[in-house]
Design a protein around this motif. Structure first.
Motif, short mmCIF file in Angstrom:
data_model
loop_
_atom_site.label_atom_id
_atom_site.label_comp_id
_atom_site.label_asym_id
_atom_site.label_seq_id
_atom_site.Cartn_x
_atom_site.Cartn_y
_atom_site.Cartn_z
N LEU A 1 -21.63 1.71 -25.66
CA LEU A 1 -20.47 1.06 -26.27
C LEU A 1 -20.83 -0.35 -26.76
N SER A 2 -21.64 -1.02 -25.96
CA SER A 2 -22.08 -2.37 -26.32
C SER A 2 -22.92 -2.34 -27.59
N ALA A 3 -23.78 -1.33 -27.70
CA ALA A 3 -24.64 -1.20 -28.89
C ALA A 3 -23.77 -0.93 -30.12
N GLN A 4 -22.77 -0.06 -29.96
CA GLN A 4 -21.87 0.23 -31.08
C GLN A 4 -21.09 -1.02 -31.48
N SER A 5 -20.66 -1.74 -30.48
CA SER A 5 -19.90 -2.97 -30.73
C SER A 5 -20.74 -3.97 -31.51
N LYS A 6 -21.99 -4.11 -31.12
CA LYS A 6 -22.90 -5.04 -31.82
C LYS A 6 -23.16 -4.56 -33.25
N ALA A 7 -23.30 -3.26 -33.40
CA ALA A 7 -23.56 -2.70 -34.73
C ALA A 7 -22.35 -2.95 -35.64
N ILE A 8 -21.16 -2.74 -35.10
CA ILE A 8 -19.93 -2.98 -35.88
C ILE A 8 -19.83 -4.46 -36.24
N GLU A 9 -20.14 -5.32 -35.28
CA GLU A 9 -20.08 -6.76 -35.52
C GLU A 9 -21.09 -7.16 -36.61
N SER A 10 -22.26 -6.58 -36.55
CA SER A 10 -23.29 -6.85 -37.56
C SER A 10 -22.83 -6.35 -38.93
N ASP A 11 -22.23 -5.15 -38.94
CA ASP A 11 -21.71 -4.61 -40.21
C ASP A 11 -20.61 -5.51 -40.77
N GLN A 12 -19.74 -6.01 -39.87
CA GLN A 12 -18.67 -6.90 -40.31
C GLN A 12 -19.23 -8.19 -40.90
N GLN A 13 -20.26 -8.72 -40.26
CA GLN A 13 -20.89 -9.94 -40.78
C GLN A 13 -21.52 -9.68 -42.15
N SER A 14 -22.18 -8.53 -42.27
CA SER A 14 -22.79 -8.16 -43.56
C SER A 14 -21.72 -8.01 -44.63
N LEU A 15 -20.60 -7.40 -44.25
CA LEU A 15 -19.50 -7.21 -45.19
C LEU A 15 -18.92 -8.56 -45.61
N GLN A 16 -18.74 -9.45 -44.65
CA GLN A 16 -18.22 -10.79 -44.97
C GLN A 16 -19.16 -11.53 -45.93
N GLN A 17 -20.46 -11.39 -45.68
CA GLN A 17 -21.46 -12.05 -46.54
C GLN A 17 -21.41 -11.45 -47.94
N ALA A 18 -21.27 -10.14 -47.99
CA ALA A 18 -21.18 -9.46 -49.29
C ALA A 18 -19.93 -9.91 -50.04
N GLN A 19 -18.80 -10.08 -49.30
CA GLN A 19 -17.56 -10.54 -49.93
C GLN A 19 -17.71 -11.97 -50.46
N LYS A 20 -18.41 -12.82 -49.71
CA LYS A 20 -18.65 -14.19 -50.16
C LYS A 20 -19.51 -14.18 -51.44
N SER A 21 -20.53 -13.33 -51.41
CA SER A 21 -21.40 -13.22 -52.59
C SER A 21 -20.61 -12.73 -53.79
N LEU A 22 -19.76 -11.74 -53.56
CA LEU A 22 -18.93 -11.20 -54.65
C LEU A 22 -18.00 -12.28 -55.19
N ALA A 23 -17.40 -13.06 -54.32
CA ALA A 23 -16.50 -14.13 -54.74
C ALA A 23 -17.25 -15.15 -55.59
N THR A 24 -18.47 -15.47 -55.18
CA THR A 24 -19.30 -16.41 -55.95
C THR A 24 -19.62 -15.84 -57.32
N ILE A 25 -20.00 -14.57 -57.35
CA ILE A 25 -20.32 -13.91 -58.63
C ILE A 25 -19.10 -13.88 -59.54
N GLN A 26 -17.93 -13.57 -58.95
CA GLN A 26 -16.70 -13.53 -59.75
C GLN A 26 -16.39 -14.91 -60.33
N LYS A 27 -16.57 -15.95 -59.53
CA LYS A 27 -16.33 -17.31 -59.99
C LYS A 27 -17.27 -17.65 -61.15
N GLN A 28 -18.55 -17.31 -60.99
CA GLN A 28 -19.54 -17.58 -62.05
C GLN A 28 -19.19 -16.79 -63.32
N PHE A 29 -18.73 -15.55 -63.14
CA PHE A 29 -18.37 -14.71 -64.27
C PHE A 29 -17.20 -15.32 -65.04
N HIS A 30 -16.20 -15.80 -64.32
CA HIS A 30 -15.04 -16.43 -64.98
C HIS A 30 -15.46 -17.70 -65.72
#
Length: 95
Positions: A1-30
């Motif tokens: 369960l702990s391993a799954q929890s860490k994996a989910i947390e890592s995925d969430q961090q990756s997703l947040q980073q991807a969202q930040k990158s997307l926001a930056t790209i969208q800003k540059q595009f505009h």
């Protein structure tokens, strides 16, 4: 369960980073869209100016052509007058 929890947390961090990158790209595009619109308007303005200059040049060339024709006719008349004057002077001098 702990391993799954860490994996989910890592995925969430990756997703947040991807969202930040997307926001930056969208800003540059505009920003790019705004710059492109500005450049396009500037180019269109220059095209309008050049079109007006071309129209003015065409009008001026037309006037010059008419003037050249008029001058040509006047020169032809002057040459004819000189010829006639020359003939008259020849007749007078031969008397």
């Amino acid at each position: 369960l702990s391993a799954q929890s860490k994996a989910i947390e890592s995925d969430q961090q990756s997703l947040q980073q991807a969202q930040k990158s997307l926001a930056t790209i969208q800003k540059q595009f505009h920003e790019l869209e705004r710059s492109t619109a500005s450049y396009t308007e500037q180019i269109n303005g220059k095209v309008r100016e050049m079109s007006q200059i071309t129209a003015n040049n065409e009008e001026a060339l037309g006037k010059i052509s008419v003037l050249q024709h008029s001058v040509s006719l006047q020169v032809t008349k002057a040459q004819q007058n000189l010829l006639e004057t020359s003939e008259i002077l020849k007749k007078i001098s031969s008397r």
